[in-house]
Design a protein around this motif. Structure first.
Motif, mmCIF file in Angstrom:
data_model
loop_
_atom_site.group_PDB
_atom_site.id
_atom_site.type_symbol
_atom_site.label_atom_id
_atom_site.label_comp_id
_atom_site.label_asym_id
_atom_site.label_seq_id
_atom_site.Cartn_x
_atom_site.Cartn_y
_atom_site.Cartn_z
ATOM 1 N N MET B 34 0.849 -1.189 0.000
ATOM 2 C CA MET B 34 0.000 0.000 0.000
ATOM 3 C C MET B 34 0.885 1.241 0.000
ATOM 4 O O MET B 34 1.983 1.243 0.569
ATOM 5 N N THR B 35 0.391 2.291 -0.609
ATOM 6 C CA THR B 35 1.155 3.523 -0.773
ATOM 7 C C THR B 35 0.323 4.734 -0.388
ATOM 8 O O THR B 35 -0.879 4.780 -0.669
ATOM 9 N N TRP B 36 0.973 5.709 0.236
ATOM 10 C CA TRP B 36 0.379 7.032 0.442
ATOM 11 C C TRP B 36 0.980 7.983 -0.578
ATOM 12 O O TRP B 36 2.212 8.068 -0.713
ATOM 13 N N VAL B 37 0.128 8.697 -1.285
ATOM 14 C CA VAL B 37 0.522 9.689 -2.283
ATOM 15 C C VAL B 37 -0.121 11.012 -1.887
ATOM 16 O O VAL B 37 -1.269 11.029 -1.477
ATOM 17 N N LEU B 45 1.664 14.917 -8.365
ATOM 18 C CA LEU B 45 1.615 13.809 -7.416
ATOM 19 C C LEU B 45 2.998 13.554 -6.822
ATOM 20 O O LEU B 45 4.006 13.638 -7.522
ATOM 21 N N GLU B 46 3.003 13.210 -5.533
ATOM 22 C CA GLU B 46 4.255 12.885 -4.852
ATOM 23 C C GLU B 46 4.030 11.646 -3.998
ATOM 24 O O GLU B 46 3.156 11.641 -3.131
ATOM 25 N N ILE B 93 -3.672 17.060 -0.358
ATOM 26 C CA ILE B 93 -4.608 15.940 -0.318
ATOM 27 C C ILE B 93 -3.758 14.680 -0.254
ATOM 28 O O ILE B 93 -2.817 14.528 -1.047
ATOM 29 N N TYR B 94 -4.087 13.799 0.681
ATOM 30 C CA TYR B 94 -3.357 12.548 0.846
ATOM 31 C C TYR B 94 -4.232 11.395 0.369
ATOM 32 O O TYR B 94 -5.347 11.197 0.875
ATOM 33 N N TYR B 95 -3.737 10.663 -0.616
ATOM 34 C CA TYR B 95 -4.436 9.513 -1.166
ATOM 35 C C TYR B 95 -3.751 8.223 -0.697
ATOM 36 O O TYR B 95 -2.517 8.157 -0.669
#
Lengths: 112, 121
Positions: B34-37, B45-46, B93-95
């Motif tokens: 899983m990743t937080w972007v 995007l980062e 915004i954190y996805y």
């Protein structure tokens, strides 16, 4: 800090073709698969292409991907107004020993 | 149907801490990295951090290493991002995103709707 460079914007008339080039290096694109993401304003990104050229279910074949050396390309044919969005490339970068996922700088597609 | 739902985003002051959560539905959570972007206002995007399915291996973006900590509870199908010493430049915004493979061949195939974190005095 993005390691992958994309043109800020590209544009074309409806029905025409656009290509977006994602430029990287031997530590990222040069040795890893590339994916592409589409993002409309105010919404989350969506996977468009993975493993350089594969399309997830539901993505039309107007979208195509390729990779050569340290660059990757996203092509959109039969451009539609609904394709106006931001597009990002992404890949795994192994500059650091652990590695990390990195995105391109992003490209805004405008339909004239 | 795969679904990811982030929560915990809010306005905080510089220096404060915050924990984001991402609840996962519709797939075997422990099978996937899983990743937080994050995406700052008007920016690109980062990738902030990625964690393997077992939770044993992590990666972090340079600017957050030592301040942000990714973790998961596979029994609760939930991903977390603990953020400390928040700065104005962490406003975004954190996805959360399901990540196929950790390392070569990695890609983010499902994304949540995002959680807004604002750091301001």
């Amino acid at each position: 800090q993005s390691l992958l460079t994309q043109p800020p914007s590209v544009s074309a008339a409806p029905g025409q073709k656009v290509t977006i080039i994602c430029s990287g290096s031997s530590s990222d694109i040069g040795r890893n698969y590339v994916s592409w993401y589409q993002q409309f304003p105010g919404t989350a990104p969506k996977l468009l292409i993975y493993e350089n050229k594969r399309r997830p279910s539901g993505i039309p074949d107007r979208f195509s991907g390729s990779k050569s050396g340290t660059s990757a390309t996203l092509g959109i044919t039969g451009l539609q107004t609904g394709d106006e969005a931001d597009y990002y490339c992404g890949t795994w970068d192994i500059t650091l020993s652990v590695g990390r996922y990195v995105f391109g700088t992003g490209t805004k597609v405008t339909v004239l | 149907e795969v679904q990811l739902v982030e929560s915990g985003g809010r306005l905080v002051q510089p220096g404060e801490s915050l924990r984001l959560s991402c609840a996962a539905f519709g797939f075997t959570f422990s099978d996937y990295a899983m990743t937080w972007v994050r995406q700052a206002p008007g920016k690109g995007l980062e990738c902030v951090s990625t964690l393997t399915g077992s939770g044993g291996t992590t990666s972090y973006e340079d600017s957050v290493r030592g301040r942000f900590f990714i973790s998961r509870d596979n029994s609760k199908n939930t991903l977390y991002l603990e953020m400390i010493s928040l700065r104005a430049e962490d406003t975004a915004i954190y996805y959360c995103a399901r990540t196929f493979n950790y390392g070569t061949g990695s890609y983010l195939d499902y994304w949540g709707q995002g959680a807004l974190v604002t750091v301001s005095s």
